[in-house]
Design a protein around this motif. Structure first.
Motif, PDB file in Angstrom:
ATOM      1  N   ILE A 200      11.783  11.837  11.171  1.00 42.62           N
ATOM      2  CA  ILE A 200      12.568  12.767  10.356  1.00 42.62           C
ATOM      3  C   ILE A 200      13.039  12.092   9.069  1.00 42.62           C
ATOM      4  O   ILE A 200      12.688  12.541   7.969  1.00 42.62           O
ATOM      5  CB  ILE A 200      13.753  13.337  11.168  1.00 42.62           C
ATOM      6  CG1 ILE A 200      13.243  14.113  12.382  1.00 42.62           C
ATOM      7  CG2 ILE A 200      14.621  14.238  10.278  1.00 42.62           C
ATOM      8  CD1 ILE A 200      14.337  14.602  13.307  1.00 42.62           C
TER       9      ILE A 200
ATOM     10  N   LEU B 127      12.977  19.261   2.863  1.00 45.97           N
ATOM     11  CA  LEU B 127      12.052  19.257   3.980  1.00 45.97           C
ATOM     12  C   LEU B 127      12.534  20.155   5.120  1.00 45.97           C
ATOM     13  O   LEU B 127      11.737  20.579   5.958  1.00 45.97           O
ATOM     14  CB  LEU B 127      11.847  17.823   4.497  1.00 45.97           C
ATOM     15  CG  LEU B 127      10.548  17.555   5.276  1.00 45.97           C
ATOM     16  CD1 LEU B 127       9.317  17.899   4.473  1.00 45.97           C
ATOM     17  CD2 LEU B 127      10.488  16.096   5.724  1.00 45.97           C
ATOM     18  N   HIS B 128      13.822  20.464   5.184  1.00 39.42           N
ATOM     19  CA  HIS B 128      14.320  21.363   6.226  1.00 39.42           C
ATOM     20  C   HIS B 128      13.718  22.766   6.074  1.00 39.42           C
ATOM     21  O   HIS B 128      13.156  23.327   7.011  1.00 39.42           O
ATOM     22  CB  HIS B 128      15.844  21.488   6.152  1.00 39.42           C
ATOM     23  CG  HIS B 128      16.591  20.233   6.419  1.00 39.42           C
ATOM     24  ND1 HIS B 128      16.419  19.486   7.560  1.00 39.42           N
ATOM     25  CD2 HIS B 128      17.543  19.586   5.679  1.00 39.42           C
ATOM     26  CE1 HIS B 128      17.233  18.442   7.523  1.00 39.42           C
ATOM     27  NE2 HIS B 128      17.907  18.468   6.393  1.00 39.42           N
TER      28      HIS B 128
ATOM     29  N   GLU C 207       7.602  17.620  14.209  1.00 36.96           N
ATOM     30  CA  GLU C 207       7.559  18.772  13.311  1.00 36.96           C
ATOM     31  C   GLU C 207       7.821  18.357  11.866  1.00 36.96           C
ATOM     32  O   GLU C 207       7.134  18.796  10.947  1.00 36.96           O
ATOM     33  CB  GLU C 207       8.569  19.833  13.762  1.00 36.96           C
ATOM     34  CG  GLU C 207       8.224  20.487  15.084  1.00 36.96           C
ATOM     35  CD  GLU C 207       6.829  21.079  15.082  1.00 36.96           C
ATOM     36  OE1 GLU C 207       6.454  21.763  14.112  1.00 36.96           O
ATOM     37  OE2 GLU C 207       6.097  20.834  16.062  1.00 36.96           O
ATOM     38  N   TYR C 208       8.811  17.520  11.655  1.00 36.37           N
ATOM     39  CA  TYR C 208       9.110  17.085  10.287  1.00 36.37           C
ATOM     40  C   TYR C 208       7.958  16.261   9.711  1.00 36.37           C
ATOM     41  O   TYR C 208       7.667  16.349   8.514  1.00 36.37           O
ATOM     42  CB  TYR C 208      10.409  16.278  10.260  1.00 36.37           C
ATOM     43  CG  TYR C 208      11.639  17.134  10.130  1.00 36.37           C
ATOM     44  CD1 TYR C 208      12.267  17.321   8.901  1.00 36.37           C
ATOM     45  CD2 TYR C 208      12.176  17.778  11.243  1.00 36.37           C
ATOM     46  CE1 TYR C 208      13.394  18.112   8.781  1.00 36.37           C
ATOM     47  CE2 TYR C 208      13.303  18.584  11.137  1.00 36.37           C
ATOM     48  CZ  TYR C 208      13.902  18.750   9.904  1.00 36.37           C
ATOM     49  OH  TYR C 208      15.018  19.546   9.792  1.00 36.37           O
TER      50      TYR C 208
ATOM     51  N   THR D 212       5.959  27.868  10.656  1.00 37.33           N
ATOM     52  CA  THR D 212       6.660  27.201   9.558  1.00 37.33           C
ATOM     53  C   THR D 212       6.396  27.898   8.240  1.00 37.33           C
ATOM     54  O   THR D 212       7.313  28.118   7.432  1.00 37.33           O
ATOM     55  CB  THR D 212       6.228  25.727   9.482  1.00 37.33           C
ATOM     56  OG1 THR D 212       6.587  25.063  10.694  1.00 37.33           O
ATOM     57  CG2 THR D 212       6.885  25.019   8.309  1.00 37.33           C
TER      58      THR D 212
ATOM     59  N   GLY E 270       5.928  19.534   8.572  1.00 36.58           N
ATOM     60  CA  GLY E 270       6.703  19.447   7.361  1.00 36.58           C
ATOM     61  C   GLY E 270       5.967  18.668   6.287  1.00 36.58           C
ATOM     62  O   GLY E 270       5.313  19.226   5.416  1.00 36.58           O
TER      63      GLY E 270
ATOM     64  N   VAL F  46      10.758  23.723  15.463  1.00 30.88           N
ATOM     65  CA  VAL F  46      11.504  22.672  16.161  1.00 30.88           C
ATOM     66  C   VAL F  46      11.996  23.152  17.520  1.00 30.88           C
ATOM     67  O   VAL F  46      11.852  22.470  18.539  1.00 30.88           O
ATOM     68  CB  VAL F  46      12.690  22.190  15.296  1.00 30.88           C
ATOM     69  CG1 VAL F  46      13.677  21.372  16.127  1.00 30.88           C
ATOM     70  CG2 VAL F  46      12.188  21.349  14.121  1.00 30.88           C
TER      71      VAL F  46
ATOM     72  N   PHE G 132      19.096  23.117   6.961  1.00 26.91           N
ATOM     73  CA  PHE G 132      18.616  23.529   8.281  1.00 26.91           C
ATOM     74  C   PHE G 132      19.327  24.817   8.652  1.00 26.91           C
ATOM     75  O   PHE G 132      20.559  24.842   8.794  1.00 26.91           O
ATOM     76  CB  PHE G 132      18.902  22.435   9.316  1.00 26.91           C
ATOM     77  CG  PHE G 132      18.195  22.642  10.620  1.00 26.91           C
ATOM     78  CD1 PHE G 132      16.924  22.121  10.829  1.00 26.91           C
ATOM     79  CD2 PHE G 132      18.793  23.358  11.650  1.00 26.91           C
ATOM     80  CE1 PHE G 132      16.261  22.310  12.032  1.00 26.91           C
ATOM     81  CE2 PHE G 132      18.146  23.551  12.850  1.00 26.91           C
ATOM     82  CZ  PHE G 132      16.880  23.031  13.050  1.00 26.91           C
TER      83      PHE G 132
ATOM     84  N   LEU H 122      11.367  24.685   9.125  1.00 26.80           N
ATOM     85  CA  LEU H 122      10.959  24.057  10.381  1.00 26.80           C
ATOM     86  C   LEU H 122      11.799  24.468  11.591  1.00 26.80           C
ATOM     87  O   LEU H 122      11.489  24.056  12.714  1.00 26.80           O
ATOM     88  CB  LEU H 122      11.032  22.537  10.223  1.00 26.80           C
ATOM     89  CG  LEU H 122      10.035  21.918   9.243  1.00 26.80           C
ATOM     90  CD1 LEU H 122      10.426  20.484   8.931  1.00 26.80           C
ATOM     91  CD2 LEU H 122       8.628  21.971   9.803  1.00 26.80           C
TER      92      LEU H 122
ATOM     93  N   SER I 118       9.896  10.773   6.953  1.00 23.97           N
ATOM     94  CA  SER I 118       9.166  11.798   6.207  1.00 23.97           C
ATOM     95  C   SER I 118       9.936  12.214   4.957  1.00 23.97           C
ATOM     96  O   SER I 118       9.350  12.431   3.886  1.00 23.97           O
ATOM     97  CB  SER I 118       8.919  13.019   7.099  1.00 23.97           C
ATOM     98  OG  SER I 118       8.130  12.682   8.220  1.00 23.97           O
ATOM     99  N   MET I 119      11.258  12.328   5.097  1.00 20.22           N
ATOM    100  CA  MET I 119      12.076  12.660   3.929  1.00 20.22           C
ATOM    101  C   MET I 119      11.995  11.576   2.875  1.00 20.22           C
ATOM    102  O   MET I 119      11.925  11.861   1.666  1.00 20.22           O
ATOM    103  CB  MET I 119      13.533  12.863   4.358  1.00 20.22           C
ATOM    104  CG  MET I 119      13.782  14.094   5.189  1.00 20.22           C
ATOM    105  SD  MET I 119      15.530  14.234   5.662  1.00 20.22           S
ATOM    106  CE  MET I 119      15.525  15.856   6.448  1.00 20.22           C
TER     107      MET I 119
END
Length: 313
Positions: A92, A110-111, A175-176, A234, A180, A244, A117, A240, A95-96
């Motif tokens: 998480i 990215l959320h 998922e991220y 997505t 994502g 998630v 989120f 996401l 990836s960000m």
């Protein structure tokens, strides 16, 4: 004052302005631009996969060291399972960070397209679709029993805690990382929005399914359906959150059922490449296809924002 009626899947998402994100671009097209930047994208994917492997190796090495030196046990253990879950959860922030360094896009983007989120969408997906996931995974376990093995009370409790606390984070990390970051990377390779959507769904889905190490037709198909469904969801929801919660429930139910039935969890994971599946594995797959179809249909109306500018219509 004019009020917008939203369907049960949506929430009142205020239009969001996110730096370096055009207001009319869908979630997976945020990295798209005049230049396709395919080489940068390949480099980004390599970094993501290297990070995944390195996190797993470092965490598992530490867990094995604690097991052998402090706890005096060998073989697989709940601690090693927890380490594996945490290594996936590390995707998480990783990836960000990759998104920020390679594409200059803020972490929070990215959320979702709203830059946050959306817990409302997460909660509704849990309440509406969660029971179907739990029931179908349970049916698959009932129809494809595994021989039980001996479990200690401590290990059973430890796996229960891991399943409820860390497994959701591991699913979110996947998922991220793949629905994502990688979805956005590949989705931006084409100047055509439609082609970008297609390859953005297909390429990460196939890569991540093969990365799980099984070529059994039933097992591989179940992976392709699961990860493909998460990518479509997505796209259609603009974030996401739903992916998630569905992926997390899928993994939690499988782990809790395995410990309840005293299945050899570690043995199944370690022998995944040689495992033989059955058609019962496709029962949850059918549920994910149904859920994806419902979400696709409902997002034809005003619903969760698919672009930062507001709800999709």
């Amino acid at each position: 004052m004019q009020h917008t009626t939203l369907n049960w899947l949506g929430e009142q998402d205020a239009p969001a302005t996110i730096p370096r994100v055009p207001p009319t671009v869908e979630y997976h097209r945020v990295y798209a631009g005049e230049k396709r930047r395919i080489l940068r994208g390949i480099f980004a994917i390599i970094l993501l996969l290297v990070g995944l492997v390195c996190f797993a190796q470092l965490s598992l090495t530490g867990a094995r060291l604690i097991d052998t030196e402090l706890l005096g046990r060998t073989g697989s253990s709940p601690l090693q399972h927890a380490a594996g879950a945490l290594s996936l959860a590390a995707l998480i922030p990783f990836s960000m960070l990759l998104q920020r360094l390679l594409y200059g896009i803020p972490f929070r983007s990215l959320h979702s397209v709203t830059g946050r989120f959306r817990f409302g969408i997460f909660s509704r997906a849990l309440l509406v679709f969660g029971p179907l996931v739990v029931i179908t995974v349970s049916l698959a376990s009932l129809m494809m029993p595994s021989p039980p093995v001996a479990w200690t009370m401590i290990d059973l409790i430890a796996y229960f805690v891991i399943g409820t606390l860390l497994t959701p984070l591991a699913a979110a990390g996947e998922e991220y990382g793949f629905r994502g970051f990688m979805f956005r990377v590949v989705g931006g390779w084409s100047r055509s929005a439609r082609l970008g959507t297609v390859i953005g769904i297909i390429i990460p889905t196939v890569l991540f399914s093969l990365f799980h190490g099984s070529l059994d037709p039933y097992i591989l198909t179940s992976y392709l359906v699961l990860f493909g469904s998460m990518a479509v969801i997505t796209w259609r929801t603009g974030g996401l959150e739903t992916a998630v919660v569905l992926h997390g429930l899928y993994n939690i139910t499988g782990l809790v059922l395995a410990t309840t039935l005293h299945v050899d969890v570690a043995g199944q994971l370690n022998s995944r490449a040689d495992a033989t599946g059955s058609i019962t594995l496709l029962i949850p797959s059918a549920a994910f296809v149904l859920i994806t179809g419902i979400i696709w249909w409902k997002t034809r109306e005003p619903g969760p924002a698919r672009t930062p500018g507001g709800p999709a219509r």
